[in-house]
Design an enzyme around this catalytic site. Sequence first.
Site, PDB file in Angstrom:
ATOM      1  N   VAL A   1       1.329  -1.137   0.113  1.00  0.00           N
ATOM      2  CA  VAL A   1      -0.107  -0.009  -0.045  1.00  0.00           C
ATOM      3  C   VAL A   1       0.592   1.448   0.092  1.00  0.00           C
ATOM      4  O   VAL A   1       0.318   2.301  -0.091  1.00  0.00           O
ATOM      5  CB  VAL A   1      -1.394  -0.600   1.335  1.00  0.00           C
ATOM      6  N   CYS A   2       1.786   1.581   0.965  1.00  0.00           N
ATOM      7  CA  CYS A   2       2.976   2.240   1.002  1.00  0.00           C
ATOM      8  C   CYS A   2       3.457   3.232  -0.320  1.00  0.00           C
ATOM      9  O   CYS A   2       2.886   4.512  -0.414  1.00  0.00           O
ATOM     10  CB  CYS A   2       4.133   2.214   1.447  1.00  0.00           C
ATOM     11  N   PRO A   3       3.845   2.296  -1.802  1.00  0.00           N
ATOM     12  CA  PRO A   3       4.123   3.260  -2.854  1.00  0.00           C
ATOM     13  C   PRO A   3       2.873   3.655  -3.146  1.00  0.00           C
ATOM     14  O   PRO A   3       3.417   4.444  -3.866  1.00  0.00           O
ATOM     15  CB  PRO A   3       4.991   1.809  -3.409  1.00  0.00           C
TER      16      PRO A   3
ATOM     17  N   LEU B   1       2.408   6.817  -1.218  1.00  0.00           N
ATOM     18  CA  LEU B   1       3.622   7.555  -1.535  1.00  0.00           C
ATOM     19  C   LEU B   1       4.265   8.438  -3.202  1.00  0.00           C
ATOM     20  O   LEU B   1       4.043   9.497  -3.397  1.00  0.00           O
ATOM     21  CB  LEU B   1       5.173   7.175  -1.498  1.00  0.00           C
TER      22      LEU B   1
END
Length: 187
Positions: A46-48, A51
């Site tokens: 999920v993080c990329p 970002l």
Amino acid sequence: MSLINTEVKPFKATAYHNGNFIDVSEADLKGKWSVVFFYPADFTFVCPTELGDLADNYEEFKKLGVEIYSVSTDTHFTHKAWHDTSDVIGKLQYPMIGDPTWTLARNFDVLIETDGLADRGTFVVDPDGKIQIVEITAGGIGRDAQELLRKVKAAQYVHAHPGEVCPAKWKEGDETLAPSIDLVGKI
């Protein structure tokens, strides 16, 4: 205790930013609007997407005078490696702060100590270094940069217009409210 209207606590950290390692502290958050954007870890799922979404909207934040600081408990070296190997992360132009000592995650109360990771925490800091928006979501729920932009605009409006407030779904240019006894029970 709520972090709303509290000053950002002192910290010193190293970030990866535009091909360099830079020092960042609470002093860097003063004098302008800032978003401190915690995420669990580099090289994840999920993080990329989050970002990358921030990167796609970064110019809009910059037009508002807002700097974004992404933060995870990874090191600044890991941030560089991720930036160098991922097309999505490679487009980031905002600082990626490493927090391997958990100082920032503790200061902003997002540390998941048993995992050594941070919750998904979003903090909007005003030019006085005071936190105006706090949003924390569960690990599996990604955030939306457009919604964050809307909230930042509302925070900036309220900051610049004492005595006015922004109602639900407020967007730039919409009417605001001036709280008074005359409005009680009429909204």
